[in-house]
Write a protein that holds these residues in place. Sequence first.
Motif, PDB file in Angstrom:
ATOM      1  N   VAL A  74       0.828  -1.207   0.000  1.00  0.00           N
ATOM      2  CA  VAL A  74       0.000   0.000   0.000  1.00  0.00           C
ATOM      3  C   VAL A  74       0.864   1.259   0.000  1.00  0.00           C
ATOM      4  O   VAL A  74       2.021   1.234   0.400  1.00  0.00           O
ATOM      5  CB  VAL A  74      -0.950   0.044   1.228  1.00  0.00           C
ATOM      6  N   LEU A  75       0.252   2.344  -0.446  1.00  0.00           N
ATOM      7  CA  LEU A  75       0.869   3.664  -0.401  1.00  0.00           C
ATOM      8  C   LEU A  75      -0.149   4.610   0.219  1.00  0.00           C
ATOM      9  O   LEU A  75      -1.220   4.828  -0.347  1.00  0.00           O
ATOM     10  CB  LEU A  75       1.258   4.145  -1.799  1.00  0.00           C
ATOM     11  N   LEU A  76       0.158   5.123   1.424  1.00  0.00           N
ATOM     12  CA  LEU A  76      -0.710   6.075   2.100  1.00  0.00           C
ATOM     13  C   LEU A  76      -0.137   7.469   1.890  1.00  0.00           C
ATOM     14  O   LEU A  76       1.063   7.671   2.049  1.00  0.00           O
ATOM     15  CB  LEU A  76      -0.775   5.789   3.606  1.00  0.00           C
ATOM     16  N   THR A  77      -1.006   8.422   1.545  1.00  0.00           N
ATOM     17  CA  THR A  77      -0.587   9.807   1.365  1.00  0.00           C
ATOM     18  C   THR A  77      -1.498  10.693   2.197  1.00  0.00           C
ATOM     19  O   THR A  77      -2.729  10.635   2.056  1.00  0.00           O
ATOM     20  CB  THR A  77      -0.675  10.225  -0.122  1.00  0.00           C
ATOM     21  N   TYR A  78      -0.903  11.488   3.063  1.00  0.00           N
ATOM     22  CA  TYR A  78      -1.668  12.378   3.944  1.00  0.00           C
ATOM     23  C   TYR A  78      -2.195  13.560   3.140  1.00  0.00           C
ATOM     24  O   TYR A  78      -1.456  14.236   2.445  1.00  0.00           O
ATOM     25  CB  TYR A  78      -0.764  12.853   5.085  1.00  0.00           C
ATOM     26  N   LYS A  79      -3.512  13.814   3.250  1.00  0.00           N
ATOM     27  CA  LYS A  79      -4.156  14.892   2.496  1.00  0.00           C
ATOM     28  C   LYS A  79      -4.570  16.073   3.373  1.00  0.00           C
ATOM     29  O   LYS A  79      -5.217  16.992   2.897  1.00  0.00           O
ATOM     30  CB  LYS A  79      -5.380  14.342   1.769  1.00  0.00           C
ATOM     31  N   GLY A  80      -4.217  16.015   4.657  1.00  0.00           N
ATOM     32  CA  GLY A  80      -4.547  17.131   5.549  1.00  0.00           C
ATOM     33  C   GLY A  80      -5.836  16.896   6.320  1.00  0.00           C
ATOM     34  O   GLY A  80      -6.341  15.787   6.397  1.00  0.00           O
ATOM     35  N   LYS A  81      -6.371  17.983   6.891  1.00  0.00           N
ATOM     36  CA  LYS A  81      -7.613  17.943   7.667  1.00  0.00           C
ATOM     37  C   LYS A  81      -8.650  18.829   6.976  1.00  0.00           C
ATOM     38  O   LYS A  81      -8.821  19.993   7.336  1.00  0.00           O
ATOM     39  CB  LYS A  81      -7.373  18.449   9.083  1.00  0.00           C
ATOM     40  N   PRO A  82      -9.366  18.294   5.991  1.00  0.00           N
ATOM     41  CA  PRO A  82     -10.286  19.110   5.203  1.00  0.00           C
ATOM     42  C   PRO A  82     -11.435  19.724   6.001  1.00  0.00           C
ATOM     43  O   PRO A  82     -11.881  20.810   5.699  1.00  0.00           O
ATOM     44  CB  PRO A  82     -10.798  18.160   4.131  1.00  0.00           C
ATOM     45  N   LYS A  83     -11.910  19.051   6.991  1.00  0.00           N
ATOM     46  CA  LYS A  83     -12.998  19.567   7.814  1.00  0.00           C
ATOM     47  C   LYS A  83     -12.478  20.058   9.172  1.00  0.00           C
ATOM     48  O   LYS A  83     -13.239  20.416  10.039  1.00  0.00           O
ATOM     49  CB  LYS A  83     -14.064  18.502   8.034  1.00  0.00           C
ATOM     50  N   GLY A  84     -11.170  20.007   9.352  1.00  0.00           N
ATOM     51  CA  GLY A  84     -10.571  20.499  10.579  1.00  0.00           C
ATOM     52  C   GLY A  84     -10.591  19.540  11.748  1.00  0.00           C
ATOM     53  O   GLY A  84      -9.997  19.798  12.778  1.00  0.00           O
ATOM     54  N   THR A  85     -11.251  18.384  11.609  1.00  0.00           N
ATOM     55  CA  THR A  85     -11.353  17.475  12.749  1.00  0.00           C
ATOM     56  C   THR A  85     -10.728  16.110  12.499  1.00  0.00           C
ATOM     57  O   THR A  85     -10.272  15.472  13.424  1.00  0.00           O
ATOM     58  CB  THR A  85     -12.827  17.253  13.144  1.00  0.00           C
ATOM     59  N   TYR A  86     -10.725  15.645  11.273  1.00  0.00           N
ATOM     60  CA  TYR A  86     -10.181  14.313  10.992  1.00  0.00           C
ATOM     61  C   TYR A  86      -9.066  14.417   9.958  1.00  0.00           C
ATOM     62  O   TYR A  86      -8.989  15.367   9.193  1.00  0.00           O
ATOM     63  CB  TYR A  86     -11.270  13.358  10.498  1.00  0.00           C
ATOM     64  N   ARG A  87      -8.197  13.436   9.967  1.00  0.00           N
ATOM     65  CA  ARG A  87      -7.105  13.374   8.992  1.00  0.00           C
ATOM     66  C   ARG A  87      -7.580  12.594   7.775  1.00  0.00           C
ATOM     67  O   ARG A  87      -8.141  11.513   7.914  1.00  0.00           O
ATOM     68  CB  ARG A  87      -5.890  12.675   9.593  1.00  0.00           C
TER      69      ARG A  87
END
Length: 100
Positions: A74-87
């Motif tokens: 697998v390849l996991l890529t962090y996309k940030g916190k779009p709603k401010g509460t979850y990753r």
Amino acid sequence: MAEYKEVEIGGVWKPEVVGEKLEGVLKTRKTAMGRNGEAYTIFTITEEGAGEDRLASGAVLDSKLGSLEDGVKVLLTYKGKPKGTYRDYSVGVWDDAPQV
């Protein structure tokens, strides 16, 4: 004389910068109980190249990795916190990865 040492959690992958990646083989998964009494999954991923086990968890990863079999690359890529509460993460699998 004895002294206290800082307790460090080794192997936990908790990205902070958008675009951080973790590539490796999904090794195992373990269900644990959170503070609010809800179950969550801790995934162990053996990091590509280093061979080091990294732990990752979160609702988004639970839904995206939950349908994959152990042993899949697998390849996991962090996309940030779009709603401010979850990753948020994107999850890629090697082409020949079997899905449950």
